[in-house]
Design an enzyme around this catalytic site. Structure first.
Site, PDB file in Angstrom:
ATOM      1  N   HIS A 121      23.354  66.017  74.811  1.00 40.75           N
ATOM      2  CA  HIS A 121      22.801  66.824  73.721  1.00 40.75           C
ATOM      3  C   HIS A 121      21.377  66.394  73.387  1.00 40.75           C
ATOM      4  O   HIS A 121      21.069  65.201  73.387  1.00 40.75           O
ATOM      5  CB  HIS A 121      23.636  66.665  72.460  1.00 40.75           C
ATOM      6  CG  HIS A 121      24.894  67.467  72.430  1.00 40.75           C
ATOM      7  ND1 HIS A 121      25.983  67.171  73.206  1.00 40.75           N
ATOM      8  CD2 HIS A 121      25.227  68.566  71.702  1.00 40.75           C
ATOM      9  CE1 HIS A 121      26.949  68.050  72.952  1.00 40.75           C
ATOM     10  NE2 HIS A 121      26.510  68.902  72.036  1.00 40.75           N
ATOM     11  N   ASN A 152      23.267  58.057  77.468  1.00 41.06           N
ATOM     12  CA  ASN A 152      23.804  59.005  76.499  1.00 41.06           C
ATOM     13  C   ASN A 152      24.793  58.348  75.547  1.00 41.06           C
ATOM     14  O   ASN A 152      24.706  58.514  74.320  1.00 41.06           O
ATOM     15  CB  ASN A 152      24.477  60.158  77.242  1.00 41.06           C
ATOM     16  CG  ASN A 152      25.036  61.212  76.307  1.00 41.06           C
ATOM     17  OD1 ASN A 152      24.417  61.574  75.320  1.00 41.06           O
ATOM     18  ND2 ASN A 152      26.223  61.703  76.626  1.00 41.06           N
ATOM     19  N   ASP A 251       1.283  58.393  70.600  1.00 46.35           N
ATOM     20  CA  ASP A 251       0.154  58.584  71.517  1.00 46.35           C
ATOM     21  C   ASP A 251       0.585  58.415  72.967  1.00 46.35           C
ATOM     22  O   ASP A 251       0.172  59.181  73.844  1.00 46.35           O
ATOM     23  CB  ASP A 251      -0.966  57.575  71.204  1.00 46.35           C
ATOM     24  CG  ASP A 251      -1.837  58.002  70.034  1.00 46.35           C
ATOM     25  OD1 ASP A 251      -1.845  59.198  69.703  1.00 46.35           O
ATOM     26  OD2 ASP A 251      -2.522  57.128  69.462  1.00 46.35           O
ATOM     27  N   GLU A 254       2.563  61.395  74.083  1.00 44.98           N
ATOM     28  CA  GLU A 254       1.652  62.531  74.291  1.00 44.98           C
ATOM     29  C   GLU A 254       0.907  62.403  75.616  1.00 44.98           C
ATOM     30  O   GLU A 254       0.722  63.393  76.339  1.00 44.98           O
ATOM     31  CB  GLU A 254       0.661  62.615  73.129  1.00 44.98           C
ATOM     32  CG  GLU A 254       1.281  63.089  71.831  1.00 44.98           C
ATOM     33  CD  GLU A 254       0.256  63.230  70.726  1.00 44.98           C
ATOM     34  OE1 GLU A 254       0.458  64.091  69.847  1.00 44.98           O
ATOM     35  OE2 GLU A 254      -0.747  62.493  70.729  1.00 44.98           O
ATOM     36  N   ASP A 260       1.173  67.924  72.105  1.00 40.65           N
ATOM     37  CA  ASP A 260       0.488  67.586  70.857  1.00 40.65           C
ATOM     38  C   ASP A 260       1.550  67.491  69.776  1.00 40.65           C
ATOM     39  O   ASP A 260       1.889  68.480  69.132  1.00 40.65           O
ATOM     40  CB  ASP A 260      -0.556  68.649  70.517  1.00 40.65           C
ATOM     41  CG  ASP A 260      -1.344  68.317  69.253  1.00 40.65           C
ATOM     42  OD1 ASP A 260      -1.219  67.179  68.762  1.00 40.65           O
ATOM     43  OD2 ASP A 260      -2.071  69.203  68.767  1.00 40.65           O
ATOM     44  N   GLN A 270      -2.346  62.358  61.534  1.00 44.25           N
ATOM     45  CA  GLN A 270      -1.850  62.275  62.911  1.00 44.25           C
ATOM     46  C   GLN A 270      -2.376  61.023  63.612  1.00 44.25           C
ATOM     47  O   GLN A 270      -1.608  60.278  64.229  1.00 44.25           O
ATOM     48  CB  GLN A 270      -2.301  63.503  63.713  1.00 44.25           C
ATOM     49  CG  GLN A 270      -1.538  64.774  63.451  1.00 44.25           C
ATOM     50  CD  GLN A 270      -1.941  65.843  64.451  1.00 44.25           C
ATOM     51  OE1 GLN A 270      -1.741  65.700  65.651  1.00 44.25           O
ATOM     52  NE2 GLN A 270      -2.529  66.923  63.966  1.00 44.25           N
ATOM     53  N   GLU A 274       0.247  58.259  64.882  1.00 43.44           N
ATOM     54  CA  GLU A 274       0.548  58.331  66.312  1.00 43.44           C
ATOM     55  C   GLU A 274       0.119  57.081  67.074  1.00 43.44           C
ATOM     56  O   GLU A 274       0.590  56.840  68.187  1.00 43.44           O
ATOM     57  CB  GLU A 274      -0.100  59.576  66.915  1.00 43.44           C
ATOM     58  CG  GLU A 274       0.519  60.862  66.378  1.00 43.44           C
ATOM     59  CD  GLU A 274      -0.136  62.108  66.944  1.00 43.44           C
ATOM     60  OE1 GLU A 274      -1.101  61.977  67.749  1.00 43.44           O
ATOM     61  OE2 GLU A 274       0.316  63.210  66.610  1.00 43.44           O
TER      62      GLU A 274
END
Length: 283
Positions: A121, A152, A251, A254, A260, A270, A274
């Site tokens: 899930h 999991n 970061d 990303e 983003d 942000q 981040e």
């Protein structure tokens, strides 16, 4: 006497004016779909069938970007609060998602049979126990990825339990989860795909949690001091059960994904959130 009276009324006027200026405008009520994607759309997904590997799907229980070619979500986002937790039993009704565009291959529960990977899930079943309908939604295969059983059932389960523990302690949590790369190691060894190549097995699985005290105007309450937990784990049976050892920065996620994250927040907030790695408790 008149001079003092004038000053008195002037002070009262200025005081009342200041109170009006300091009031915070209440946030307009969100739809359930808006609630699930409050922090933004990490990949710029759209509900355009031609955008078949970044296809936006919004449901009352969660939002996601779906990849037709991978047969899995790119990312899924949702909100966990006391309001979403109840006594509805686990429905366990894994099934194809009927909301996928016509003509697209629809992954079913049998796609995972004998693969050595769990039907993992994204939005956990236990995060949606307010009603049977909400719980059932988490078993749509658009919410599922091929996940190494130990990842999991141990590492990820521990993080999911911790998330709900936070909620029971008076917090609410906004979550974004996704995966990237190709090739994981399950019970049958390493595999790049399952279901005759129709479902890609990811190499890495990540999650970002934004933790707030219960309250209103959630987006406006997120600031540079808000706790943000970012985790990035290998999709492998050799993964350690302590999710805290896999903490990273937003970061870094990303950079690995090209997304983003937390894009609905002001840029300065942000940047601060981040770049930080969480060091808080893990249980």
């Amino acid at each position: 006497m008149l001079k003092h009276t004038y000053r008195y009324f002037l002070l009262i006027f200025l005081f009342l004016s200041g109170c009006q200026d300091s009031e915070v405008a209440p946030q307009q009520a969100l739809t359930l779909e808006e609630e699930q994607s409050l922090l933004g759309n990490p990949s710029g997904a759209t509900a355009d069938e031609s955008n078949y590997n970044n296809y936006l799907m919004t449901k009352p229980q969660f939002a996601l970007s779906y990849s037709r070619d991978r047969g899995t979500p790119n990312w899924v986002s949702w909100h966990v609060s006391r309001d979403w937790l109840g006594s509805a039993p686990r429905q366990n009704n894994f099934r194809a998602d009927p909301e996928l565009p016509q003509g697209w291959y629809r992954v079913t529960t049998s796609s995972y049979t004998g693969s050595g990977f769990d039907r993992g899930h994204s939005t956990p079943s236990a995060d949606r126990t307010k009603s049977e309908e909400d719980n059932s939604a988490t078993f749509l295969m658009t919410n599922i990825i091929p996940q190494a059983p130990n990842n999991n059932q141990e590492t990820w389960a521990n993080l999911e339990d911790y998330t709900r523990d936070l909620v029971q302690d008076g917090m609410e949590v906004y979550v974004v989860m996704g995966s990237y790369g190709v090739g994981g190691t399950g019970d049958n060894g390493t595999a790049r795909t399952i279901d005759n190549g129709k479902v890609t097995v990811p190499n890495r699985i990540w999650k970002v949690l934004v933790v707030l005290e219960e309250g209103e105007n959630d987006l406006q309450r997120i600031n540079t001091g808000t706790r943000v937990i970012a985790v990035d784990t290998p999709n492998s049976n050799t993964v350690r059960p302590d999710w805290g050892t896999y903490r990273t920065t937003v970061d870094a996620i990303e950079q690995a994904t090209g997304y983003d994250l937390l894009s609905a927040l002001p840029v300065q907030v942000q940047q601060a959130l981040e770049s930080q790695m969480d060091t808080g408790p893990t249980r």
